[in-house]
Design a protein around this motif. Structure first.
Motif, short mmCIF file in Angstrom:
data_model
loop_
_atom_site.label_atom_id
_atom_site.label_comp_id
_atom_site.label_asym_id
_atom_site.label_seq_id
_atom_site.Cartn_x
_atom_site.Cartn_y
_atom_site.Cartn_z
N UNK A 176 0.82 -1.21 0.00
CA UNK A 176 0.00 0.00 0.00
C UNK A 176 0.86 1.27 0.00
N UNK A 177 2.18 1.09 0.04
CA UNK A 177 3.00 2.31 0.18
C UNK A 177 3.24 3.04 -1.13
N UNK A 178 3.96 2.39 -2.07
CA UNK A 178 4.36 3.19 -3.23
C UNK A 178 3.65 2.82 -4.53
N UNK A 179 3.05 1.64 -4.56
CA UNK A 179 2.50 1.22 -5.85
C UNK A 179 1.22 1.99 -6.18
N UNK A 180 1.30 2.76 -7.22
CA UNK A 180 0.10 3.48 -7.62
C UNK A 180 -0.41 2.97 -8.96
N UNK A 181 0.12 1.82 -9.38
CA UNK A 181 -0.23 1.30 -10.69
C UNK A 181 -1.27 0.20 -10.52
N UNK A 182 -2.48 0.51 -10.90
CA UNK A 182 -3.52 -0.51 -10.83
C UNK A 182 -3.32 -1.49 -11.96
N UNK A 183 -3.37 -2.79 -11.66
CA UNK A 183 -3.20 -3.76 -12.75
C UNK A 183 -4.37 -3.71 -13.71
N UNK A 184 -4.13 -4.04 -14.97
CA UNK A 184 -5.21 -3.97 -15.95
C UNK A 184 -6.21 -5.11 -15.73
N UNK A 185 -7.35 -4.96 -16.38
CA UNK A 185 -8.36 -6.03 -16.27
C UNK A 185 -7.93 -7.23 -17.11
N UNK A 186 -8.38 -8.39 -16.66
CA UNK A 186 -7.98 -9.62 -17.34
C UNK A 186 -8.46 -9.63 -18.79
N UNK A 187 -9.71 -9.18 -18.99
CA UNK A 187 -10.24 -9.22 -20.37
C UNK A 187 -9.43 -8.31 -21.29
N UNK A 188 -9.06 -7.15 -20.73
CA UNK A 188 -8.28 -6.21 -21.54
C UNK A 188 -6.98 -6.85 -22.00
N UNK A 189 -6.30 -7.51 -21.07
CA UNK A 189 -5.02 -8.13 -21.42
C UNK A 189 -5.23 -9.21 -22.45
N UNK A 190 -6.31 -9.97 -22.29
CA UNK A 190 -6.57 -11.03 -23.27
C UNK A 190 -6.79 -10.45 -24.66
N UNK A 191 -7.53 -9.36 -24.68
CA UNK A 191 -7.77 -8.72 -25.98
C UNK A 191 -6.47 -8.19 -26.56
N UNK A 192 -5.63 -7.62 -25.68
CA UNK A 192 -4.35 -7.10 -26.16
C UNK A 192 -3.50 -8.21 -26.74
N UNK A 193 -3.54 -9.38 -26.11
CA UNK A 193 -2.74 -10.48 -26.62
C UNK A 193 -3.23 -10.89 -28.01
N UNK A 194 -4.56 -10.91 -28.11
CA UNK A 194 -5.16 -11.25 -29.39
C UNK A 194 -4.70 -10.27 -30.47
N UNK A 195 -4.75 -9.00 -30.10
CA UNK A 195 -4.36 -7.95 -31.04
C UNK A 195 -2.91 -8.13 -31.46
N UNK A 196 -2.03 -8.35 -30.46
CA UNK A 196 -0.61 -8.47 -30.76
C UNK A 196 -0.35 -9.68 -31.65
N UNK A 197 -1.01 -10.80 -31.32
CA UNK A 197 -0.80 -12.01 -32.12
C UNK A 197 -1.22 -11.75 -33.56
N UNK A 198 -2.40 -11.16 -33.71
CA UNK A 198 -2.90 -10.89 -35.06
C UNK A 198 -1.95 -9.99 -35.84
N UNK A 199 -1.50 -8.93 -35.16
CA UNK A 199 -0.68 -7.95 -35.85
C UNK A 199 0.69 -8.55 -36.20
N UNK A 200 1.27 -9.31 -35.25
CA UNK A 200 2.56 -9.94 -35.53
C UNK A 200 2.44 -10.88 -36.71
N UNK A 201 1.35 -11.65 -36.71
CA UNK A 201 1.13 -12.58 -37.82
C UNK A 201 1.06 -11.84 -39.14
N UNK A 202 0.34 -10.72 -39.10
CA UNK A 202 0.18 -9.95 -40.33
C UNK A 202 1.54 -9.45 -40.82
N UNK A 203 2.33 -8.92 -39.87
CA UNK A 203 3.63 -8.36 -40.27
C UNK A 203 4.51 -9.45 -40.87
N UNK A 204 4.56 -10.61 -40.18
CA UNK A 204 5.43 -11.70 -40.65
C UNK A 204 4.97 -12.16 -42.03
N UNK A 205 3.66 -12.29 -42.18
CA UNK A 205 3.13 -12.81 -43.44
C UNK A 205 3.42 -11.85 -44.58
#
Lengths: 259, 328
Positions: free
Chosen positions: B267-296
């Motif tokens: 409770x002392x110094x951390x002011x960074x709230x962790x992101x929501x689980x769904x958000x991270x899942x969506x981000x992973x999806x986005x990154x995978x898709x985009x990486x695939x596109x770039x490689x292809x």
């Protein structure tokens, strides 16, 4: 439909070759000469000492912290702010901590300021001397000549501008006297110099005056007390509101890709 | 990407393009930049332009990179004739040449001694001081290099290069909090640099993985900086790569993450709230898709998609293959 009577003056064609052209050529050449004279006369900007550089750059650091603070997370911004404000208030970055709180010395006794004034004097000198000479030359040899006719009509207000040295009341304004031609070239040759010498030449008066405003003086000139600047910046930092640009960046990114 | 040229060389010159560029040396060096005529006439016949010296400088670097010492020496003599031997940048160029000529440690230390002398003559020679840091680094005297670099940024705190180098040095010593501080300083000076954001994100990630247990706030910060770098440049391969790595690391952590117990510990110094689980899942999806596109599309050689580095594409392909997704 009474057409105004068109004044015709029969001019010797030699006027063009022996007055108009020489004045123009001489003016252009003086400009070029002045450019090179100024380049030679310019003193290299004085090198700042390490402490002065540190003082100036520490202030800039505070300003960049204030303007770009939104890239930092709140905690790292707070710690930086606390450090900077304290250091500024203590005068940690001052080049000359002894002089803190004392009034600024008289600029006349300060050798650095004297040098700047000498530079200005040199600039003015290089301006004044050739102009006096050329004007004397024109007055002595070409005064009283009407040398050309402008191809467009003008209102009588221009009379004093275009016909100095010719004392006739009824002469049409379109006639230009030699002395006036000198003034026109004096103020209107800047584009020609830009073409010949490049855009940052020092051939003309106007640019000369611009250049005298020393670029270094804006930031931390000799007139300003660095301690005041630091205290001012500390105050700015203290009152600023911090917003973190990374807040909600994930959602922004997802919204951008429509997920 | 345009063909590398000598006026605006890329930040990182690959060996092939360096060779290509340095082979232009004989042609460029065949005519000297300054006229050989005496003074007033030389003004008329000189072909010098502001670009001339940029070209020479870049040619010098590529010559050093490809080992064309003769040309490098010739360029160096042009520089010292034109700008005098005492010009700071000429000193640095000469020093660079001497550093590369040094065959062993003793010779390199001689160069270092010369730098020390130059610095004590005039401590505002920041370029020379940077070279000194570089020499210390190649002598592997990391502590001294760090000390010198700290003094440098202390005395010139707006020097982005200095901060970046200091961050790099700290990183090599696994001192991640210090390195993060330096990179934040870089970011303050260039807030829109996606590269700096990605580097900072990498440092946060490294600091988390060097800790005994993965720290969610560090990973969150890292994720966010990668997100920002993609926001600034939406074809940034490294950003997507980092996003993918980070989100796949964060998902299992967030699944058994209990906010209430966590808050009590930190409770002392951390002011960074962790992101929501769904958000991270969506981000992973986005990154995978985009990486695939770039490689292809890189593989297919599509127009506008071929500017990536071969090695970065290979890394992205490996990352995707690891998950069993075949990208061809």
């Amino acid at each position: 439909m009474a057409q105004p009577v068109v004044q015709t003056i029969h001019r010797d064609p030699a006027l063009f070759w022996w007055i108009l052209l020489p004045i123009t050529v001489v003016m252009i050449l003086t400009g070029i000469l002045r450019h090179y004279a100024m380049t030679l006369l310019q003193t290299a900007p004085k090198k700042q000492t390490l402490a002065q550089l540190r003082q100036q750059r520490s202030l800039v650091r505070g300003i960049t912290l204030r303007t770009n603070a939104n890239v930092l997370s709140p905690s790292s911004f707070q710690s930086r702010k606390a450090y900077m404000v304290q250091a500024y208030q203590e005068g940690k970055f001052l080049a000359d901590p002894e002089a803190r709180g004392k009034p600024r010395p008289n600029p006349m006794s300060d050798p650095a300021a004297m040098e700047g004034m000498m530079g200005m004097m040199k600039g003015n000198f290089a301006m004044m001397v050739p102009q006096t000479l050329i004007m004397g030359w024109i007055n002595a040899f070409f005064s009283g000549f009407v040398i050309m006719k402008l191809p467009f009509p003008l209102t009588p207000q221009f009379k004093s501008m275009l016909q100095s040295g010719v004392g006739t009341r009824d002469l049409d304004v379109r006639w230009v006297s030699s002395l006036s031609w000198y003034f026109l070239t004096l103020f209107g040759l800047q584009p020609v110099y830009n073409f010949i010498l490049g855009s940052n030449n020092s051939a003309n008066q106007v640019t000369q005056q611009m250049a005298q405003m020393n670029p270094g003086a804006g930031m931390m000139g000799p007139e300003q007390d660095p301690d005041k600047l630091f205290l001012n910046e500390a105050e700015n930092l203290e009152v600023m509101e911090h917003r973190w640009i990374l807040d909600g960046v994930e959602d922004r990114l997802l919204a951008k890709y429509g997920l | 990407m345009s063909q590398p040229n000598l006026l605006t060389p890329p930040a990182h010159i690959s060996p092939q393009s360096a060779l290509h560029l340095s082979q232009k040396a004989p042609l460029i060096l065949s005519k000297p930049p300054t006229s050989s005529l005496p003074w007033p006439l030389s003004l008329l016949s000189s072909s010098e332009s502001p670009e001339t010296w940029t070209t020479y400088e870049n040619l010098f670097y590529t010559c050093l990179q490809t080992g064309d010492d003769a040309s490098a020496r010739q360029i160096l003599s042009f520089f010292s004739n034109r700008f005098s031997e005492t010009n700071e940048r000429v000193i640095v160029l000469r020093g660079l040449y001497e550093e590369l000529q040094a065959r062993n440690k003793v010779e390199l230390e001689a160069v270092l001694k010369k730098y020390n002398q130059l610095i004590s003559e005039d401590p505002t020679r920041f370029l020379v001081r940077k070279r000194k840091v570089a020499v210390l680094k190649s002598l592997e005297e990391m502590e001294e290099a760090i000390g010198e670099c700290v003094r440098l940024v202390e005395e010139s705190p707006t020097d982005v290069e200095g901060w970046a180098e200091l961050g790099e040095l700290y990183k090599s010593q696994n001192l991640f909090p210090q390195a993060i501080y330096c990179l934040e300083e870089v970011l303050l000076s260039c807030p829109n640099s996606w590269g700096a954001h990605a580097t900072l994100a990498t440092l946060h990630h490294l600091s988390s993985s060097s800790a005994p247990t993965p720290s969610i706030p560090s990973l969150t910060l890292s994720l966010r900086h990668f997100c920002r770098s993609i926001e600034l440049n939406d074809s940034y391969l490294r950003g997507f790569y980092g996003l993918k790595v980070l989100s796949s690391e964060l998902i299992p952590l967030l699944q058994n993450y209990n906010p209430s117990s966590r808050r009590n510990q930190h409770n002392d110094e951390e002011d960074v709230a962790p992101p929501k689980l769904e958000t991270v899942k969506k981000l992973e999806e986005l990154a995978t898709g985009k990486l695939g596109e770039i490689v292809r599309r890189y593989g297919a050689g599509d127009n506008g998609w071929t500017g990536y580095e071969e090695s970065e594409i290979a890394a992205a392909r490996k990352l995707l293959d690891k998950e069993g997704k075949v990208v061809r």
